[in-house]
Design a protein around this motif. Structure first.
Motif, mmCIF file in Angstrom:
data_model
loop_
_atom_site.group_PDB
_atom_site.id
_atom_site.type_symbol
_atom_site.label_atom_id
_atom_site.label_comp_id
_atom_site.label_asym_id
_atom_site.label_seq_id
_atom_site.Cartn_x
_atom_site.Cartn_y
_atom_site.Cartn_z
ATOM 1 N N VAL A 1 -0.306 -4.648 9.287
ATOM 2 C CA VAL A 1 0.735 -3.641 9.524
ATOM 3 C C VAL A 1 1.799 -3.684 8.422
ATOM 4 O O VAL A 1 2.180 -2.646 7.878
ATOM 5 C CB VAL A 1 1.368 -3.845 10.923
ATOM 6 C CG1 VAL A 1 2.614 -3.007 11.088
ATOM 7 C CG2 VAL A 1 0.358 -3.532 12.009
ATOM 8 N N VAL A 2 2.260 -4.867 8.059
ATOM 9 C CA VAL A 2 3.277 -4.990 7.019
ATOM 10 C C VAL A 2 2.719 -4.537 5.671
ATOM 11 O O VAL A 2 3.394 -3.838 4.916
ATOM 12 C CB VAL A 2 3.819 -6.433 6.948
ATOM 13 C CG1 VAL A 2 4.630 -6.669 5.693
ATOM 14 C CG2 VAL A 2 4.652 -6.730 8.182
ATOM 15 N N GLY A 3 1.491 -4.901 5.368
ATOM 16 C CA GLY A 3 0.885 -4.478 4.107
ATOM 17 C C GLY A 3 0.784 -2.967 4.002
ATOM 18 O O GLY A 3 1.125 -2.376 2.971
ATOM 19 N N LEU A 4 0.330 -2.310 5.069
ATOM 20 C CA LEU A 4 0.218 -0.854 5.045
ATOM 21 C C LEU A 4 1.589 -0.186 5.007
ATOM 22 O O LEU A 4 1.773 0.844 4.356
ATOM 23 C CB LEU A 4 -0.581 -0.369 6.254
ATOM 24 C CG LEU A 4 -2.070 -0.736 6.254
ATOM 25 C CD1 LEU A 4 -2.722 -0.307 7.561
ATOM 26 C CD2 LEU A 4 -2.781 -0.128 5.070
ATOM 27 N N LEU A 5 2.554 -0.775 5.694
ATOM 28 C CA LEU A 5 3.911 -0.222 5.707
ATOM 29 C C LEU A 5 4.556 -0.306 4.327
ATOM 30 O O LEU A 5 5.122 0.672 3.832
ATOM 31 C CB LEU A 5 4.758 -0.955 6.747
ATOM 32 C CG LEU A 5 6.159 -0.442 6.999
ATOM 33 C CD1 LEU A 5 6.089 0.931 7.651
ATOM 34 C CD2 LEU A 5 6.918 -1.406 7.884
ATOM 35 N N VAL A 6 4.453 -1.457 3.696
ATOM 36 C CA VAL A 6 5.051 -1.627 2.372
ATOM 37 C C VAL A 6 4.308 -0.765 1.347
ATOM 38 O O VAL A 6 4.926 -0.220 0.436
ATOM 39 C CB VAL A 6 5.081 -3.121 1.970
ATOM 40 C CG1 VAL A 6 5.465 -3.298 0.518
ATOM 41 C CG2 VAL A 6 6.046 -3.879 2.868
ATOM 42 N N GLU A 7 3.010 -0.612 1.511
ATOM 43 C CA GLU A 7 2.275 0.295 0.620
ATOM 44 C C GLU A 7 2.827 1.715 0.749
ATOM 45 O O GLU A 7 2.991 2.420 -0.229
ATOM 46 C CB GLU A 7 0.787 0.288 0.951
ATOM 47 C CG GLU A 7 -0.009 1.180 0.026
ATOM 48 C CD GLU A 7 -1.431 1.412 0.465
ATOM 49 O OE1 GLU A 7 -2.300 1.484 -0.402
ATOM 50 O OE2 GLU A 7 -1.656 1.542 1.696
ATOM 51 N N ARG A 8 3.163 2.090 1.951
ATOM 52 C CA ARG A 8 3.746 3.413 2.176
ATOM 53 C C ARG A 8 5.150 3.513 1.560
ATOM 54 O O ARG A 8 5.541 4.568 1.090
ATOM 55 C CB ARG A 8 3.795 3.694 3.673
ATOM 56 C CG ARG A 8 4.102 5.110 4.022
ATOM 57 C CD ARG A 8 3.684 5.374 5.458
ATOM 58 N NE ARG A 8 3.842 6.737 5.803
ATOM 59 C CZ ARG A 8 2.950 7.693 5.558
ATOM 60 N NH1 ARG A 8 1.847 7.405 4.940
ATOM 61 N NH2 ARG A 8 3.171 8.926 5.932
ATOM 62 N N PHE A 9 5.902 2.406 1.576
ATOM 63 C CA PHE A 9 7.219 2.395 0.944
ATOM 64 C C PHE A 9 7.113 2.680 -0.555
ATOM 65 O O PHE A 9 8.027 3.228 -1.153
ATOM 66 C CB PHE A 9 7.906 1.032 1.105
ATOM 67 C CG PHE A 9 8.365 0.700 2.487
ATOM 68 C CD1 PHE A 9 8.373 1.633 3.503
ATOM 69 C CD2 PHE A 9 8.800 -0.584 2.776
ATOM 70 C CE1 PHE A 9 8.797 1.312 4.776
ATOM 71 C CE2 PHE A 9 9.235 -0.923 4.044
ATOM 72 C CZ PHE A 9 9.231 0.025 5.041
ATOM 73 N N CYS A 10 6.013 2.269 -1.157
ATOM 74 C CA CYS A 10 5.846 2.407 -2.608
ATOM 75 C C CYS A 10 5.450 3.813 -3.036
ATOM 76 O O CYS A 10 5.354 4.081 -4.227
ATOM 77 C CB CYS A 10 4.804 1.407 -3.108
ATOM 78 S SG CYS A 10 5.351 -0.304 -3.002
ATOM 79 N N ARG A 11 5.205 4.712 -2.110
ATOM 80 C CA ARG A 11 4.843 6.083 -2.471
ATOM 81 C C ARG A 11 6.078 6.873 -2.860
ATOM 82 O O ARG A 11 7.125 6.764 -2.244
ATOM 83 C CB ARG A 11 4.177 6.784 -1.292
ATOM 84 C CG ARG A 11 2.815 6.240 -1.040
ATOM 85 C CD ARG A 11 1.922 7.291 -0.535
ATOM 86 N NE ARG A 11 0.602 6.690 -0.404
ATOM 87 C CZ ARG A 11 -0.238 6.983 0.528
ATOM 88 N NH1 ARG A 11 0.082 7.884 1.419
ATOM 89 N NH2 ARG A 11 -1.402 6.416 0.582
ATOM 90 N N ILE A 12 5.927 7.695 -3.886
ATOM 91 C CA ILE A 12 7.007 8.572 -4.308
ATOM 92 C C ILE A 12 6.831 9.905 -3.600
ATOM 93 O O ILE A 12 5.771 10.529 -3.716
ATOM 94 C CB ILE A 12 6.995 8.792 -5.829
ATOM 95 C CG1 ILE A 12 7.242 7.476 -6.543
ATOM 96 C CG2 ILE A 12 8.031 9.825 -6.237
ATOM 97 C CD1 ILE A 12 7.135 7.573 -8.041
#
Length: 182
Positions: free
Chosen positions: A138-149
């Motif tokens: 969950v944290v990995g997918l969430l942080v990956e989403r944070f990195c989207r512009i």
């Protein structure tokens, strides 16, 4: 960099659940120890999750400060930090998938002999490790989403005719990350 495919994560989880279950059956047959990680691994998983979240929140704050209506000071994002954060987030999700799958397999094998065992510590430990793996995913997918512009209004139309940033590299049609690795 391509975003994580949830179906790939599911496939990895199922394969490792079968492998974990098989390893537990074999080790039980030969009176060996159950192949579950020690409880200290939960602390390591927690440290990885916290570091990933901290770095992800830094990227999210930068991204939110660059919104059109934002009045905060414009700062430059270190592209190396953004790339490392994205890689760490994806690695966290994949490692969590491996841990979740393996320990779910162990838990399922231990569950069938639940009433025969006097000590259910291994079963609870396998369940805790599976939960830790789920948190990592969950944290990995969430942080990956944070990195989207997010796409910006007023940019030139993209290759598909829609407004927003033009898709570049492997991320065509999938969104861009704060790090642009072309």
């Amino acid at each position: 960099m391509k975003p994580i495919n949830p179906l790939r994560l599911l496939l990895i989880c199922v394969i490792l659940a079968v492998a974990g279950w098989s390893a537990t059956v074999v080790t039980s047959r030969y009176s060996m120890a159950t192949p579950v990680l020690p409880s200290t691994a939960l602390a390591t998983m927690g440290v990885i999750v916290v570091i990933t979240l901290i770095l992800g929140i830094r990227i999210l704050r930068w991204r939110n400060s660059h919104q059109p209506n934002s009045k905060t000071k414009k700062t430059q994002l270190d592209p190396l930090l953004a790339a490392r954060t994205l890689v760490l987030a994806q690695a966290c999700a994949y490692a969590g998938t491996v841990l979740l799958g393996w320990h779910v397999g162990i838990f399922l094998d231990q569950l069938r002999i639940w009433s025969l065992r006097s000590d259910q510590g291994i079963t609870w430990l396998a369940l805790a490790m599976a939960g830790g793996g789920l948190v990592m995913i969950v944290v990995g997918l969430l942080v990956e989403r944070f990195c989207r512009i997010p796409p910006e209004d007023g940019d030139t139309p993209g290759a598909d005719g829609k407004k927003g940033r033009t898709a570049r590299g492997e991320a065509a049609g999938e969104g861009e990350y704060a790090y642009r690795g072309d």
